[in-house]
Design an enzyme around this catalytic site. Structure first.
Site, PDB file in Angstrom:
ATOM      1  CB  CYS A   1      -0.997  -0.023   1.163  1.00  0.00           C
ATOM      2  SG  CYS A   1      -2.257   1.282   0.989  1.00  0.00           S
TER       3      CYS A   1
ATOM      4  CG  HIS B   1      -4.170  -2.964   2.534  1.00  0.00           C
ATOM      5  ND1 HIS B   1      -3.160  -2.558   3.374  1.00  0.00           N
ATOM      6  CD2 HIS B   1      -4.771  -1.835   2.112  1.00  0.00           C
ATOM      7  CE1 HIS B   1      -3.152  -1.247   3.475  1.00  0.00           C
ATOM      8  NE2 HIS B   1      -4.125  -0.771   2.709  1.00  0.00           N
TER       9      HIS B   1
ATOM     10  CD  GLU C   1      -2.204  -5.625   4.874  1.00  0.00           C
ATOM     11  OE1 GLU C   1      -1.715  -6.041   3.806  1.00  0.00           O
ATOM     12  OE2 GLU C   1      -2.308  -4.400   5.145  1.00  0.00           O
TER      13      GLU C   1
END
Lengths: 252, 195
Positions: free
Chosen positions: B76, B177, B179
Protein backbone atom coordinates in the site's frame (compact mmCIF):
# COMPACT_ATOMS: atom_id res chain seq x y z
CA UNK A 1 -14.31 -2.83 -11.45
CA UNK A 2 -14.82 -1.76 -7.85
CA UNK A 3 -17.27 -4.13 -6.19
CA UNK A 4 -20.19 -3.05 -4.07
CA UNK A 5 -19.50 -4.23 -0.52
CA UNK A 6 -21.80 -6.35 1.64
CA UNK A 7 -21.15 -5.68 5.33
CA UNK A 8 -22.61 -7.63 8.26
CA UNK A 9 -22.69 -5.67 11.51
CA UNK A 10 -22.20 -7.40 14.86
CA UNK A 11 -23.28 -5.88 18.16
CA UNK A 12 -20.85 -6.86 20.90
CA UNK A 13 -21.10 -6.42 24.65
CA UNK A 14 -18.34 -7.52 27.04
CA UNK A 15 -16.77 -9.50 24.23
CA UNK A 16 -19.96 -11.38 23.30
CA UNK A 17 -22.33 -10.88 20.37
CA UNK A 18 -25.71 -9.86 21.67
CA UNK A 19 -28.04 -10.63 18.78
CA UNK A 20 -29.16 -14.16 18.09
CA UNK A 21 -27.54 -16.19 15.42
CA UNK A 22 -28.69 -19.38 13.84
CA UNK A 23 -25.63 -20.53 11.99
CA UNK A 24 -25.40 -24.24 11.96
CA UNK A 25 -22.21 -25.72 13.31
CA UNK A 26 -20.87 -22.83 15.32
CA UNK A 27 -19.40 -24.05 18.56
CA UNK A 28 -20.20 -20.76 20.23
CA UNK A 29 -22.60 -18.47 18.42
CA UNK A 30 -21.98 -15.75 20.97
CA UNK A 31 -18.29 -15.56 20.17
CA UNK A 32 -17.81 -12.59 17.82
CA UNK A 33 -14.57 -14.02 16.52
CA UNK A 34 -16.08 -17.30 15.43
CA UNK A 35 -19.06 -15.51 13.96
CA UNK A 36 -16.80 -13.08 12.11
CA UNK A 37 -14.78 -15.93 10.64
CA UNK A 38 -18.00 -17.57 9.49
CA UNK A 39 -19.15 -14.38 7.75
CA UNK A 40 -15.75 -13.97 6.12
CA UNK A 41 -15.85 -17.55 4.87
CA UNK A 42 -19.32 -16.94 3.43
CA UNK A 43 -18.07 -13.97 1.41
CA UNK A 44 -18.65 -10.89 3.56
CA UNK A 45 -16.53 -8.07 2.13
CA UNK A 46 -15.96 -6.35 5.43
CA UNK A 47 -17.30 -6.45 8.98
CA UNK A 48 -18.42 -3.80 11.43
CA UNK A 49 -18.33 -4.48 15.16
CA UNK A 50 -20.39 -2.17 17.31
CA UNK A 51 -19.25 -2.44 20.90
CA UNK A 52 -22.10 -1.59 23.25
CA UNK A 53 -20.27 -2.52 26.46
CA UNK A 54 -21.32 -0.04 29.11
CA UNK A 55 -18.49 -0.30 31.60
CA UNK A 56 -15.51 1.85 32.50
CA UNK A 57 -13.18 -0.88 31.20
CA UNK A 58 -14.57 -0.29 27.75
CA UNK A 59 -11.28 0.57 26.08
CA UNK A 60 -9.73 -2.68 27.28
CA UNK A 61 -12.66 -4.82 26.16
CA UNK A 62 -12.82 -3.21 22.73
CA UNK A 63 -9.06 -3.45 22.26
CA UNK A 64 -9.12 -7.08 23.28
CA UNK A 65 -11.87 -7.64 20.72
CA UNK A 66 -9.83 -5.99 17.96
CA UNK A 67 -6.80 -8.12 18.85
CA UNK A 68 -8.77 -11.38 18.76
CA UNK A 69 -10.63 -10.53 15.56
CA UNK A 70 -7.50 -9.32 13.81
CA UNK A 71 -5.67 -12.57 14.40
CA UNK A 72 -8.39 -14.56 12.67
CA UNK A 73 -9.94 -12.29 10.07
CA UNK A 74 -8.30 -11.75 6.65
CA UNK A 75 -10.78 -9.11 5.48
CA UNK A 76 -11.10 -5.52 6.72
CA UNK A 77 -13.03 -4.66 9.84
CA UNK A 78 -14.27 -1.54 11.59
CA UNK A 79 -14.85 -1.10 15.30
CA UNK A 80 -17.29 1.46 16.64
CA UNK A 81 -18.97 2.24 19.91
CA UNK A 82 -17.43 4.43 22.56
CA UNK A 83 -14.49 5.74 20.54
CA UNK A 84 -14.20 9.16 22.14
CA UNK A 85 -10.57 10.14 21.79
CA UNK A 86 -7.42 9.71 19.73
CA UNK A 87 -6.19 7.39 22.48
CA UNK A 88 -9.27 5.14 22.19
CA UNK A 89 -8.85 4.97 18.43
CA UNK A 90 -5.11 4.33 18.65
CA UNK A 91 -5.53 1.30 20.87
CA UNK A 92 -8.14 -0.23 18.55
CA UNK A 93 -6.28 0.53 15.31
CA UNK A 94 -2.94 -0.66 16.68
CA UNK A 95 -4.67 -3.85 17.75
CA UNK A 96 -5.50 -4.56 14.12
CA UNK A 97 -8.76 -2.83 13.24
CA UNK A 98 -8.72 -1.10 9.86
CA UNK A 99 -11.14 1.65 10.73
CA UNK A 100 -12.87 3.17 13.73
CA UNK A 101 -16.44 4.44 13.58
CA UNK A 102 -17.49 7.44 15.63
CA UNK A 103 -21.00 8.72 16.21
CA UNK A 104 -22.25 10.39 19.41
CA UNK A 105 -18.76 11.49 20.49
CA UNK A 106 -18.26 13.27 17.18
CA UNK A 107 -21.62 15.01 17.44
CA UNK A 108 -20.74 16.14 20.97
CA UNK A 109 -17.31 17.36 19.87
CA UNK A 110 -16.88 17.61 16.08
CA UNK A 111 -13.14 18.36 16.48
CA UNK A 112 -12.76 14.66 17.29
CA UNK A 113 -13.19 13.84 13.59
CA UNK A 114 -10.41 16.26 12.64
CA UNK A 115 -8.13 14.91 15.35
CA UNK A 116 -8.67 11.31 14.29
CA UNK A 117 -8.12 12.06 10.59
CA UNK A 118 -4.95 13.97 11.42
CA UNK A 119 -3.63 11.16 13.60
CA UNK A 120 -4.54 8.12 11.50
CA UNK A 121 -5.52 9.33 8.03
CA UNK A 122 -9.03 9.71 6.64
CA UNK A 123 -9.06 6.13 5.38
CA UNK A 124 -9.30 4.89 8.97
CA UNK A 125 -12.14 7.17 10.06
CA UNK A 126 -15.79 6.23 9.54
CA UNK A 127 -18.40 8.69 10.75
CA UNK A 128 -21.61 6.91 11.61
CA UNK A 129 -24.65 9.13 11.10
CA UNK A 130 -28.08 8.14 12.43
CA UNK A 131 -30.59 10.20 10.47
CA UNK A 132 -34.22 10.79 11.43
CA UNK A 133 -36.68 12.06 8.86
CA UNK A 134 -38.96 15.09 9.23
CA UNK A 135 -41.27 16.93 6.87
CA UNK A 136 -38.48 19.29 5.83
CA UNK A 137 -35.43 17.01 5.89
CA UNK A 138 -33.38 14.88 8.27
CA UNK A 139 -31.83 15.50 11.66
CA UNK A 140 -29.00 13.67 13.41
CA UNK A 141 -29.97 11.30 16.18
CA UNK A 142 -27.54 9.94 18.77
CA UNK A 143 -27.46 7.31 21.49
CA UNK A 144 -29.12 4.68 19.37
CA UNK A 145 -31.83 7.06 18.20
CA UNK A 146 -32.98 8.07 21.68
CA UNK A 147 -31.70 11.63 21.31
CA UNK A 148 -32.60 13.91 18.42
CA UNK A 149 -29.90 16.56 18.28
CA UNK A 150 -31.88 18.75 15.90
CA UNK A 151 -28.77 19.13 13.72
CA UNK A 152 -29.39 18.98 10.00
CA UNK A 153 -28.07 15.62 8.83
CA UNK A 154 -26.96 16.82 5.39
CA UNK A 155 -25.03 19.73 6.89
CA UNK A 156 -23.44 17.38 9.42
CA UNK A 157 -22.36 14.96 6.68
CA UNK A 158 -20.79 17.87 4.78
CA UNK A 159 -19.00 19.03 7.91
CA UNK A 160 -17.50 15.68 8.86
CA UNK A 161 -16.17 15.27 5.33
CA UNK A 162 -14.51 18.68 5.61
CA UNK A 163 -13.02 17.48 8.88
CA UNK A 164 -11.53 14.42 7.24
CA UNK A 165 -14.04 11.59 7.52
CA UNK A 166 -13.03 8.85 5.07
CA UNK A 167 -16.36 7.08 4.91
CA UNK A 168 -19.97 7.70 5.96
CA UNK A 169 -22.05 4.96 7.57
CA UNK A 170 -25.57 6.28 7.10
CA UNK A 171 -28.32 4.64 9.12
CA UNK A 172 -31.95 5.62 8.63
CA UNK A 173 -33.60 5.58 12.04
CA UNK A 174 -36.95 5.47 10.25
CA UNK A 175 -36.10 2.39 8.20
CA UNK A 176 -33.96 0.61 10.80
CA UNK A 177 -35.62 -2.54 12.08
CA UNK A 178 -38.50 -2.41 9.59
CA UNK A 179 -36.95 -4.76 6.99
CA UNK A 180 -39.05 -2.74 4.52
CA UNK A 181 -36.13 -1.52 2.45
CA UNK A 182 -33.32 1.02 2.67
CA UNK A 183 -34.34 4.66 2.98
CA UNK A 184 -34.10 5.65 -0.65
CA UNK A 185 -35.06 9.36 -0.25
CA UNK A 186 -32.36 9.75 2.41
CA UNK A 187 -29.73 8.07 0.24
CA UNK A 188 -30.76 10.16 -2.77
CA UNK A 189 -30.35 13.31 -0.68
CA UNK A 190 -26.98 12.32 0.78
CA UNK A 191 -25.28 10.68 -2.19
CA UNK A 192 -24.70 13.84 -4.27
CA UNK A 193 -22.98 15.65 -1.41
CA UNK A 194 -20.90 12.65 -0.36
CA UNK A 195 -17.39 12.66 -1.86
CA UNK A 196 -16.22 9.74 0.29
CA UNK A 197 -17.55 6.17 0.24
CA UNK A 198 -21.11 5.79 1.56
CA UNK A 199 -22.50 2.77 3.42
CA UNK A 200 -26.29 2.37 3.40
CA UNK A 201 -27.74 0.97 6.62
CA UNK A 202 -31.17 0.33 8.07
CA UNK A 203 -34.18 -1.38 6.57
CA UNK A 204 -32.75 -4.23 4.53
CA UNK A 205 -35.19 -7.12 4.39
CA UNK A 206 -34.81 -8.77 1.00
CA UNK A 207 -32.34 -9.24 -1.82
CA UNK A 208 -34.35 -6.74 -3.85
CA UNK A 209 -33.71 -4.06 -1.24
CA UNK A 210 -29.95 -4.44 -1.69
CA UNK A 211 -30.26 -4.58 -5.47
CA UNK A 212 -32.37 -1.42 -5.56
CA UNK A 213 -29.86 0.86 -3.84
CA UNK A 214 -26.70 -0.73 -5.23
CA UNK A 215 -27.87 -0.88 -8.85
CA UNK A 216 -28.85 2.78 -8.63
CA UNK A 217 -25.38 3.55 -7.21
CA UNK A 218 -26.95 5.19 -4.17
CA UNK A 219 -24.24 3.65 -1.97
CA UNK A 220 -20.85 1.95 -2.21
CA UNK A 221 -21.75 -0.65 0.38
CA UNK A 222 -24.77 -1.99 2.20
CA UNK A 223 -24.84 -3.01 5.84
CA UNK A 224 -27.25 -5.27 7.68
CA UNK A 225 -27.37 -7.03 11.03
CA UNK A 226 -30.43 -9.04 12.01
CA UNK A 227 -31.09 -10.14 8.45
CA UNK A 228 -27.81 -12.04 8.44
CA UNK A 229 -27.71 -13.00 12.11
CA UNK A 230 -31.09 -14.68 12.07
CA UNK A 231 -30.41 -16.40 8.79
CA UNK A 232 -33.19 -14.64 6.87
CA UNK A 233 -30.66 -14.05 4.14
CA UNK A 234 -27.26 -15.60 3.62
CA UNK A 235 -24.43 -13.80 1.92
CA UNK A 236 -23.73 -16.32 -0.89
CA UNK A 237 -27.39 -16.18 -2.01
CA UNK A 238 -27.42 -12.40 -1.79
CA UNK A 239 -24.20 -12.00 -3.77
CA UNK A 240 -25.23 -14.50 -6.43
CA UNK A 241 -28.51 -12.67 -6.94
CA UNK A 242 -26.79 -9.28 -7.16
CA UNK A 243 -24.24 -10.63 -9.65
CA UNK A 244 -27.08 -12.00 -11.78
CA UNK A 245 -28.40 -8.43 -11.98
CA UNK A 246 -25.00 -7.23 -13.23
CA UNK A 247 -24.22 -5.41 -9.98
CA UNK A 248 -20.45 -5.56 -9.47
CA UNK A 249 -19.69 -7.77 -6.48
CA UNK A 250 -16.75 -9.87 -5.31
CA UNK A 251 -17.72 -13.51 -5.85
CA UNK A 252 -17.87 -15.56 -2.67
CA UNK B 1 13.65 -14.72 8.58
CA UNK B 2 11.31 -12.02 7.26
CA UNK B 3 11.91 -8.60 8.75
CA UNK B 4 9.11 -6.03 8.88
CA UNK B 5 10.41 -2.50 8.88
CA UNK B 6 9.30 -0.89 12.12
CA UNK B 7 8.45 2.75 11.59
CA UNK B 8 4.97 2.95 13.08
CA UNK B 9 2.99 2.04 9.96
CA UNK B 10 -0.70 1.59 10.74
CA UNK B 11 -1.08 -1.85 9.22
CA UNK B 12 1.94 -3.45 10.87
CA UNK B 13 -0.20 -5.55 13.20
CA UNK B 14 -2.38 -6.73 10.32
CA UNK B 15 0.64 -7.82 8.26
CA UNK B 16 2.05 -9.63 11.29
CA UNK B 17 -1.29 -11.39 11.80
CA UNK B 18 -1.31 -12.47 8.15
CA UNK B 19 2.23 -13.87 8.43
CA UNK B 20 1.24 -15.70 11.60
CA UNK B 21 -1.70 -17.28 9.77
CA UNK B 22 0.84 -18.57 7.21
CA UNK B 23 3.14 -19.79 10.03
CA UNK B 24 5.93 -17.57 8.74
CA UNK B 25 8.68 -16.46 11.13
CA UNK B 26 9.03 -12.70 11.27
CA UNK B 27 10.73 -10.00 13.25
CA UNK B 28 9.76 -6.35 13.58
CA UNK B 29 12.77 -4.08 13.66
CA UNK B 30 14.23 -0.68 12.88
CA UNK B 31 17.78 -1.89 13.55
CA UNK B 32 19.86 -1.74 10.34
CA UNK B 33 21.89 -4.76 11.46
CA UNK B 34 18.72 -6.84 11.87
CA UNK B 35 17.27 -5.63 8.59
CA UNK B 36 20.50 -6.29 6.70
CA UNK B 37 20.70 -9.84 8.03
CA UNK B 38 17.08 -10.72 7.22
CA UNK B 39 16.32 -12.96 4.23
CA UNK B 40 13.53 -10.67 3.04
CA UNK B 41 12.05 -7.34 4.01
CA UNK B 42 8.50 -6.04 4.17
CA UNK B 43 7.73 -2.31 4.15
CA UNK B 44 4.15 -1.99 5.44
CA UNK B 45 2.31 1.28 5.18
CA UNK B 46 -0.90 3.06 6.03
CA UNK B 47 -1.08 6.78 6.49
CA UNK B 48 0.39 9.79 4.73
CA UNK B 49 3.55 9.80 2.62
CA UNK B 50 5.00 12.87 4.36
CA UNK B 51 4.79 11.54 7.89
CA UNK B 52 5.90 8.06 6.77
CA UNK B 53 9.07 9.37 5.10
CA UNK B 54 9.66 11.55 8.13
CA UNK B 55 9.41 8.48 10.36
CA UNK B 56 11.80 6.50 8.13
CA UNK B 57 14.26 9.40 8.13
CA UNK B 58 14.05 9.81 11.92
CA UNK B 59 14.76 6.10 12.29
CA UNK B 60 17.79 6.44 10.01
CA UNK B 61 16.30 3.94 7.57
CA UNK B 62 16.12 5.84 4.28
CA UNK B 63 19.67 5.08 3.15
CA UNK B 64 19.50 1.62 4.73
CA UNK B 65 16.46 0.72 2.60
CA UNK B 66 18.00 2.19 -0.55
CA UNK B 67 21.12 0.07 -0.01
CA UNK B 68 19.61 -3.27 1.06
CA UNK B 69 19.97 -6.09 -1.42
CA UNK B 70 17.36 -8.59 -0.23
CA UNK B 71 13.90 -8.98 -1.75
CA UNK B 72 11.70 -6.14 -0.49
CA UNK B 73 7.89 -6.16 -0.47
CA UNK B 74 6.11 -2.82 -0.21
CA UNK B 75 2.46 -2.83 0.82
CA UNK B 76 0.00 0.00 0.00
CA UNK B 77 1.76 3.19 1.16
CA UNK B 78 4.86 0.95 1.22
CA UNK B 79 4.51 0.71 -2.59
CA UNK B 80 4.09 4.45 -2.98
CA UNK B 81 7.18 5.18 -0.87
CA UNK B 82 9.32 3.21 -3.35
CA UNK B 83 8.80 5.87 -6.02
CA UNK B 84 10.80 9.07 -6.47
CA UNK B 85 8.11 11.42 -5.19
CA UNK B 86 4.54 11.57 -3.95
CA UNK B 87 2.17 14.46 -4.50
CA UNK B 88 0.93 13.75 -0.98
CA UNK B 89 2.59 16.44 1.16
CA UNK B 90 4.93 16.95 -1.86
CA UNK B 91 7.22 14.27 -0.46
CA UNK B 92 10.57 12.98 -1.68
CA UNK B 93 10.38 9.20 -1.36
CA UNK B 94 12.89 6.34 -1.59
CA UNK B 95 13.47 6.56 -5.33
CA UNK B 96 13.81 2.82 -5.94
CA UNK B 97 11.24 3.13 -8.74
CA UNK B 98 10.95 6.01 -11.22
CA UNK B 99 7.94 8.31 -11.28
CA UNK B 100 5.58 10.34 -9.15
CA UNK B 101 2.62 9.07 -7.10
CA UNK B 102 -0.43 11.27 -7.78
CA UNK B 103 -3.84 11.86 -6.17
CA UNK B 104 -6.96 10.49 -7.84
CA UNK B 105 -8.95 13.29 -9.50
CA UNK B 106 -11.56 14.79 -7.16
CA UNK B 107 -15.11 15.54 -8.18
CA UNK B 108 -16.23 12.24 -9.63
CA UNK B 109 -16.31 8.94 -7.77
CA UNK B 110 -15.74 8.76 -4.00
CA UNK B 111 -12.17 9.20 -2.75
CA UNK B 112 -10.50 7.23 -1.17
CA UNK B 113 -10.67 4.27 -3.51
CA UNK B 114 -11.94 1.85 -0.86
CA UNK B 115 -13.00 -1.73 -1.36
CA UNK B 116 -12.49 -4.80 -3.52
CA UNK B 117 -11.39 -4.09 -7.07
CA UNK B 118 -10.20 -6.34 -9.89
CA UNK B 119 -6.59 -6.92 -10.89
CA UNK B 120 -5.49 -7.02 -14.52
CA UNK B 121 -2.30 -9.03 -14.94
CA UNK B 122 0.01 -7.59 -17.58
CA UNK B 123 3.36 -9.21 -16.84
CA UNK B 124 5.20 -11.99 -15.10
CA UNK B 125 5.81 -11.69 -11.40
CA UNK B 126 6.58 -14.15 -8.64
CA UNK B 127 3.90 -12.51 -6.48
CA UNK B 128 0.90 -13.38 -8.62
CA UNK B 129 -0.56 -16.58 -10.00
CA UNK B 130 -2.22 -16.68 -13.42
CA UNK B 131 -5.56 -17.35 -11.76
CA UNK B 132 -5.48 -13.94 -10.12
CA UNK B 133 -6.30 -12.13 -13.35
CA UNK B 134 -9.66 -10.40 -12.85
CA UNK B 135 -9.72 -11.45 -9.19
CA UNK B 136 -10.59 -8.98 -6.42
CA UNK B 137 -8.12 -7.48 -3.98
CA UNK B 138 -8.78 -5.00 -1.17
CA UNK B 139 -7.65 -1.41 -1.82
CA UNK B 140 -7.72 1.70 0.37
CA UNK B 141 -5.88 4.72 -1.02
CA UNK B 142 -6.29 8.23 -2.37
CA UNK B 143 -2.99 8.37 -4.28
CA UNK B 144 -1.82 5.97 -6.98
CA UNK B 145 1.42 5.00 -8.69
CA UNK B 146 1.96 5.48 -12.43
CA UNK B 147 2.25 2.71 -14.97
CA UNK B 148 5.77 1.77 -16.02
CA UNK B 149 8.00 -1.09 -17.14
CA UNK B 150 7.86 -2.37 -13.52
CA UNK B 151 4.04 -2.70 -13.59
CA UNK B 152 2.91 -6.32 -13.40
CA UNK B 153 -0.78 -5.83 -12.62
CA UNK B 154 -3.05 -2.84 -13.00
CA UNK B 155 -6.27 -1.66 -11.48
CA UNK B 156 -8.58 1.10 -12.65
CA UNK B 157 -10.49 3.62 -10.55
CA UNK B 158 -11.71 7.19 -11.07
CA UNK B 159 -10.73 6.89 -14.72
CA UNK B 160 -7.11 6.21 -13.76
CA UNK B 161 -5.33 2.95 -14.54
CA UNK B 162 -2.55 2.59 -12.01
CA UNK B 163 0.10 0.12 -10.85
CA UNK B 164 -1.48 -2.44 -8.52
CA UNK B 165 1.54 -4.76 -8.47
CA UNK B 166 5.10 -3.81 -9.42
CA UNK B 167 8.35 -5.70 -9.67
CA UNK B 168 11.77 -4.24 -10.41
CA UNK B 169 14.76 -6.38 -9.57
CA UNK B 170 14.58 -7.26 -5.87
CA UNK B 171 11.73 -4.82 -5.25
CA UNK B 172 8.10 -5.97 -5.41
CA UNK B 173 5.04 -4.18 -4.12
CA UNK B 174 1.25 -4.22 -4.02
CA UNK B 175 -1.03 -1.19 -3.86
CA UNK B 176 -3.72 -3.44 -2.40
CA UNK B 177 -3.54 -4.93 1.08
CA UNK B 178 -2.61 -8.63 0.84
CA UNK B 179 -3.07 -8.88 4.60
CA UNK B 180 -6.76 -7.97 4.11
CA UNK B 181 -7.41 -9.60 0.74
CA UNK B 182 -8.66 -12.98 1.94
CA UNK B 183 -7.33 -16.04 0.06
CA UNK B 184 -5.79 -13.99 -2.76
CA UNK B 185 -3.83 -11.92 -0.29
CA UNK B 186 -2.60 -14.97 1.59
CA UNK B 187 -1.38 -16.45 -1.69
CA UNK B 188 0.48 -13.25 -2.56
CA UNK B 189 2.23 -13.21 0.80
CA UNK B 190 3.03 -16.91 0.52
CA UNK B 191 4.46 -16.32 -2.96
CA UNK B 192 6.70 -13.56 -1.61
CA UNK B 193 7.89 -15.66 1.30
CA UNK B 194 8.58 -18.78 -0.74
CA UNK B 195 9.84 -17.25 -4.01
Amino acid sequence: MLAKRIIPCLDVSDGRTVKGVNFVGLRDAGDPVELAAQYAAEGADELVFLDITATVEKRQTVTALALRVGRVLDIPFTIGGGIGSVGDAASVLQAGADKVAVNSAAVARPELVSELAEAFGSQAIVVSVDAKGHADGWTVATHGGRTDTGFDALAWIAEVQDRGAGEILLTSMDADGTQAGFDRPLLEAVRPLCCVPLIASGGAGTIAHFAEVLAADLADAALAASLFHYGTLCIPDLKAALAAQAIPIRPC
Amino acid sequence: MIALIDYGAGNTRSVVNALDRLSVDWTLSADPAVLNSADKLILPGVGAAGSAMHALREAGLVDVLRATEQPLLGVCLGLQLLYERSEEDDTECLGLLPGVVRRFPDGGVPIPHMGWNTLRLIGETSLLDAGMDDAHAYFVHSYAAPMGPETRATCTYAGVTFSAVVQHGRVVATQFHPEKSAALGAAVLRNFVTA
